[in-house]
Motif scaffolding. Structure first.
Motif, PDB file in Angstrom:
ATOM      1  N   PRO A   1      55.743  17.100 -70.731  1.00 47.66           N
ATOM      2  CA  PRO A   1      56.055  18.411 -70.133  1.00 47.66           C
ATOM      3  C   PRO A   1      57.534  18.755 -70.198  1.00 47.66           C
ATOM      4  CG  PRO A   1      55.410  16.807 -68.450  1.00 47.66           C
ATOM      5  CD  PRO A   1      55.084  16.187 -69.773  1.00 47.66           C
ATOM      6  N   GLU A   2      58.402  17.760 -70.168  1.00 47.90           N
ATOM      7  CA  GLU A   2      59.835  18.046 -70.290  1.00 47.90           C
ATOM      8  C   GLU A   2      60.141  18.674 -71.648  1.00 47.90           C
ATOM      9  OE1 GLU A   2      58.989  15.104 -67.296  1.00 47.90           O
ATOM     10  OE2 GLU A   2      58.587  15.033 -69.469  1.00 47.90           O
ATOM     11  N   LEU A   3      59.499  18.129 -72.697  1.00 53.13           N
ATOM     12  CA  LEU A   3      59.745  18.661 -74.034  1.00 53.13           C
ATOM     13  C   LEU A   3      59.047  20.000 -74.250  1.00 53.13           C
ATOM     14  CD1 LEU A   3      59.555  15.437 -76.262  1.00 53.13           C
ATOM     15  CD2 LEU A   3      61.586  16.725 -75.567  1.00 53.13           C
ATOM     16  N   THR A   4      57.846  20.184 -73.708  1.00 59.30           N
ATOM     17  CA  THR A   4      57.191  21.483 -73.902  1.00 59.30           C
ATOM     18  C   THR A   4      58.003  22.593 -73.252  1.00 59.30           C
ATOM     19  OG1 THR A   4      55.748  21.272 -71.950  1.00 59.30           O
ATOM     20  CG2 THR A   4      54.883  20.453 -74.041  1.00 59.30           C
ATOM     21  N   THR A   5      58.595  22.317 -72.089  1.00 64.34           N
ATOM     22  CA  THR A   5      59.416  23.332 -71.423  1.00 64.34           C
ATOM     23  C   THR A   5      60.693  23.595 -72.206  1.00 64.34           C
ATOM     24  OG1 THR A   5      58.518  22.678 -69.278  1.00 64.34           O
ATOM     25  CG2 THR A   5      60.561  23.939 -69.263  1.00 64.34           C
TER      26      THR A   5
ATOM     27  N   ALA B   1      50.677  15.139 -84.508  1.00 63.41           N
ATOM     28  CA  ALA B   1      50.805  16.117 -85.589  1.00 63.41           C
ATOM     29  C   ALA B   1      52.096  16.916 -85.514  1.00 63.41           C
ATOM     30  CB  ALA B   1      49.606  17.069 -85.575  1.00 63.41           C
ATOM     31  N   HIS B   2      52.664  17.037 -84.302  1.00 61.62           N
ATOM     32  CA  HIS B   2      53.823  17.910 -84.100  1.00 61.62           C
ATOM     33  C   HIS B   2      55.151  17.166 -84.125  1.00 61.62           C
ATOM     34  CE1 HIS B   2      51.291  21.408 -82.931  1.00 61.62           C
ATOM     35  NE2 HIS B   2      50.477  20.456 -82.563  1.00 61.62           N
ATOM     36  N   GLY B   3      55.131  15.886 -84.439  1.00 56.04           N
ATOM     37  CA  GLY B   3      56.369  15.122 -84.523  1.00 56.04           C
ATOM     38  C   GLY B   3      56.859  14.646 -83.174  1.00 56.04           C
ATOM     39  N   SER B   4      57.970  13.954 -83.176  1.00 58.32           N
ATOM     40  CA  SER B   4      58.467  13.271 -81.986  1.00 58.32           C
ATOM     41  C   SER B   4      58.871  14.211 -80.862  1.00 58.32           C
ATOM     42  CB  SER B   4      59.667  12.391 -82.363  1.00 58.32           C
ATOM     43  OG  SER B   4      60.709  13.189 -82.920  1.00 58.32           O
ATOM     44  N   ASP B   5      59.327  15.416 -81.208  1.00 55.42           N
ATOM     45  CA  ASP B   5      59.807  16.351 -80.183  1.00 55.42           C
ATOM     46  C   ASP B   5      58.907  17.576 -80.042  1.00 55.42           C
ATOM     47  OD1 ASP B   5      60.371  17.756 -82.483  1.00 55.42           O
ATOM     48  OD2 ASP B   5      62.522  17.975 -82.094  1.00 55.42           O
ATOM     49  N   GLY B   6      57.759  17.580 -80.724  1.00 55.15           N
ATOM     50  CA  GLY B   6      56.858  18.718 -80.681  1.00 55.15           C
ATOM     51  C   GLY B   6      57.117  19.754 -81.747  1.00 55.15           C
ATOM     52  N   LEU B   7      58.293  19.684 -82.395  1.00 58.00           N
ATOM     53  CA  LEU B   7      58.657  20.664 -83.411  1.00 58.00           C
ATOM     54  C   LEU B   7      59.131  19.956 -84.678  1.00 58.00           C
ATOM     55  CD1 LEU B   7      60.460  23.302 -81.128  1.00 58.00           C
ATOM     56  CD2 LEU B   7      58.110  23.374 -81.992  1.00 58.00           C
ATOM     57  N   SER B   8      58.369  18.953 -85.093  1.00 61.48           N
ATOM     58  CA  SER B   8      58.617  18.174 -86.318  1.00 61.48           C
ATOM     59  C   SER B   8      59.973  17.487 -86.324  1.00 61.48           C
ATOM     60  CB  SER B   8      58.480  19.070 -87.566  1.00 61.48           C
ATOM     61  OG  SER B   8      57.164  19.547 -87.719  1.00 61.48           O
ATOM     62  N   GLY B   9      60.528  17.233 -85.141  1.00 59.27           N
ATOM     63  CA  GLY B   9      61.844  16.620 -85.068  1.00 59.27           C
ATOM     64  C   GLY B   9      62.989  17.589 -85.248  1.00 59.27           C
ATOM     65  N   PHE B  10      62.698  18.889 -85.279  1.00 60.15           N
ATOM     66  CA  PHE B  10      63.727  19.900 -85.551  1.00 60.15           C
ATOM     67  C   PHE B  10      63.968  20.841 -84.373  1.00 60.15           C
ATOM     68  CE2 PHE B  10      62.345  18.608 -89.777  1.00 60.15           C
ATOM     69  CZ  PHE B  10      63.564  18.398 -90.411  1.00 60.15           C
ATOM     70  N   ALA B  11      63.579  20.436 -83.169  1.00 62.67           N
ATOM     71  CA  ALA B  11      63.817  21.291 -82.005  1.00 62.67           C
ATOM     72  C   ALA B  11      65.298  21.614 -81.848  1.00 62.67           C
ATOM     73  CB  ALA B  11      63.289  20.624 -80.745  1.00 62.67           C
ATOM     74  N   ASP B  12      66.162  20.658 -82.182  1.00 68.34           N
ATOM     75  CA  ASP B  12      67.599  20.872 -81.994  1.00 68.34           C
ATOM     76  C   ASP B  12      68.198  21.851 -82.998  1.00 68.34           C
ATOM     77  OD1 ASP B  12      67.599  19.200 -79.838  1.00 68.34           O
ATOM     78  OD2 ASP B  12      68.332  17.444 -80.916  1.00 68.34           O
ATOM     79  N   THR B  13      67.418  22.283 -83.986  1.00 68.16           N
ATOM     80  CA  THR B  13      67.918  23.324 -84.893  1.00 68.16           C
ATOM     81  C   THR B  13      67.800  24.715 -84.283  1.00 68.16           C
ATOM     82  OG1 THR B  13      65.774  23.676 -85.999  1.00 68.16           O
ATOM     83  CG2 THR B  13      67.192  21.922 -86.870  1.00 68.16           C
ATOM     84  N   LEU B  14      67.085  24.810 -83.169  1.00 68.05           N
ATOM     85  CA  LEU B  14      66.964  26.094 -82.479  1.00 68.05           C
ATOM     86  C   LEU B  14      68.144  26.295 -81.538  1.00 68.05           C
ATOM     87  CD1 LEU B  14      63.151  26.101 -81.613  1.00 68.05           C
ATOM     88  CD2 LEU B  14      64.303  27.014 -83.643  1.00 68.05           C
ATOM     89  N   PRO B  15      68.438  27.536 -81.161  1.00 68.07           N
ATOM     90  CA  PRO B  15      69.588  27.790 -80.284  1.00 68.07           C
ATOM     91  C   PRO B  15      69.460  27.065 -78.945  1.00 68.07           C
ATOM     92  CG  PRO B  15      68.745  29.831 -81.213  1.00 68.07           C
ATOM     93  CD  PRO B  15      67.755  28.781 -81.559  1.00 68.07           C
ATOM     94  N   GLU B  16      70.581  26.665 -78.413  1.00 69.64           N
ATOM     95  CA  GLU B  16      70.598  26.079 -77.076  1.00 69.64           C
ATOM     96  C   GLU B  16      70.366  27.200 -76.057  1.00 69.64           C
ATOM     97  OE1 GLU B  16      70.637  23.003 -74.487  1.00 69.64           O
ATOM     98  OE2 GLU B  16      71.008  22.779 -76.640  1.00 69.64           O
ATOM     99  N   PRO B  17      69.391  27.047 -75.167  1.00 72.41           N
ATOM    100  CA  PRO B  17      69.141  28.111 -74.187  1.00 72.41           C
ATOM    101  C   PRO B  17      70.346  28.328 -73.278  1.00 72.41           C
ATOM    102  CG  PRO B  17      67.330  26.528 -74.244  1.00 72.41           C
ATOM    103  CD  PRO B  17      68.448  25.934 -75.036  1.00 72.41           C
ATOM    104  N   THR B  18      70.547  29.569 -72.893  1.00 67.83           N
ATOM    105  CA  THR B  18      71.626  29.872 -71.959  1.00 67.83           C
ATOM    106  C   THR B  18      71.152  29.828 -70.512  1.00 67.83           C
ATOM    107  OG1 THR B  18      71.199  32.252 -72.087  1.00 67.83           O
ATOM    108  CG2 THR B  18      72.771  31.316 -73.667  1.00 67.83           C
ATOM    109  N   ARG B  19      69.857  29.679 -70.315  1.00 66.38           N
ATOM    110  CA  ARG B  19      69.310  29.574 -68.964  1.00 66.38           C
ATOM    111  C   ARG B  19      68.218  28.507 -68.958  1.00 66.38           C
ATOM    112  NH1 ARG B  19      66.206  35.179 -67.766  1.00 66.38           N
ATOM    113  NH2 ARG B  19      65.418  33.957 -66.018  1.00 66.38           N
TER     114      ARG B  19
END
Length: 315
Positions: free
Chosen positions: A42-46, A81-99
């Protein structure tokens, strides 16, 4: 007039595409996102939901964290199927949330959004149904504020995590049964039998990736998921299960449905989490839910692609 929409989700690659489709669709007003355990913790899905909304310039949409486990029995494992972080290991390529996430829990946010809405709200649960089961149990007076649930889950002819069970229903069969059997609000169920038929090709993904920076970022989340589906489908493509359900939430009737009585197997054994659809004609008069059984597949793929290509370039 737009339809207010809440997405309950466990991002997940196809969940990310589903969120993007909602953000790109003028027919709906995305008023909230709630997260649940499922594809990853749940921490990663959020975190993933917050990052995807940041990519889409929709950080105005509140995101509330929900159930961290099933109603009754522990979930044996998460999806690979979705990789280690849920996004094929590429979650950190998305913008850092401001909130960060909303201080309210998911059920409280659902309650507050439904209470405040001036017209009935569509809810698209595209992960395990734990949050929705809790909402219906805790706040029965709000049923009239729900226009319908458009649920991605189940398999009429079998599953993907076991021979009988599709992942979302298998994660929490008791919650799924609470929501789907004797449904207290209108339900459209979009099973994997149809969503698998709507799989998109590598060429479809390449076209999206070339359209904009947002499209390229979305496609950049797919490598692990695409590799899984190459083996599963036998060709170079992947299923956008959750985006198919959100397409129905955005444009009611884009999927052809039939009404069937259903049940969910909650006993322990090889059938646990399986969807039971009673297709016998002699039981057609029993209470049931709308089950998506067909679509103009090329038309649906084109609809999703056109909407996602229009998301534009992030500055």
């Amino acid at each position: 007039m737009t339809t207010p929409l809440i997405i309950d989700t466990d991002p997940g690659v196809d969940d990310a595409f589903a969120l993007a489709l909602a953000a790109a669709s003028p027919e709906v007003d995305l008023i909230g996102v709630t997260t649940v355990f499922g594809n990853v913790s749940p921490e990663l899905t959020t975190r993933n939901a917050l990052r995807v909304l940041a990519l889409l310039d929709r950080e105005d949409v509140p995101v509330a964290a929900g159930a961290a486990r099933p109603l009754v029995h522990p979930q044996p494992h998460v999806s690979k199927a979705h990789g280690s972080d849920g996004l094929s290991g590429f979650a950190d390529t998305l913008p850092e949330p401001t909130r960060g996430p909303d201080p309210r829990d998911a059920v409280t946010l659902l309650k507050d959004l439904l209470t405040a809405a001036d017209r009935p709200v569509t809810i698209a649960p595209i992960g395990p149904l734990t949050n929705i089961a809790l909402l219906l149990a805790a706040h029965p007076g709000l049923r009239a504020k729900i226009a319908r649930l458009v649920v991605m889950g189940g398999g009429i002819r079998g599953g993907n995590v076991t021979a009988a069970a599709e992942f979302n229903l298998w994660c929490d069969p008791e919650a799924a049964r609470r929501v789907l059997v004797g449904a207290e609000v209108p339900v459209t169920l979009v099973p994997m039998d149809l969503t698998r038929r709507c799989a998109v090709s590598a060429a479809w993904l390449a076209e999206l990736g070339a359209a904009s920076e947002v499209g390229a970022k979305l496609v950049g989340l797919t490598p692990d998921y695409l590799a899984t589906y190459r083996k599963f489908l036998g060709w170079d493509g992947m299923a956008l299960h959750d985006a198919v359900a959100v397409a129905e939430a955005v444009r009611p009737g884009i999927l052809a449905t039939r009404r069937f009585p259903v049940d969910v197997e909650c006993a322990f054994g090889p059938g646990r989490g399986g969807l039971l659809v009673d297709e016998r004609l002699e039981h057609a008069d029993r209470p049931g839910i709308d089950v998506a059984v067909d679509a103009d597949l090329d038309g649906l793929r084109g609809f999703v692609l056109d909407r996602l290509r229009a998301l534009g370039v992030r500055q």
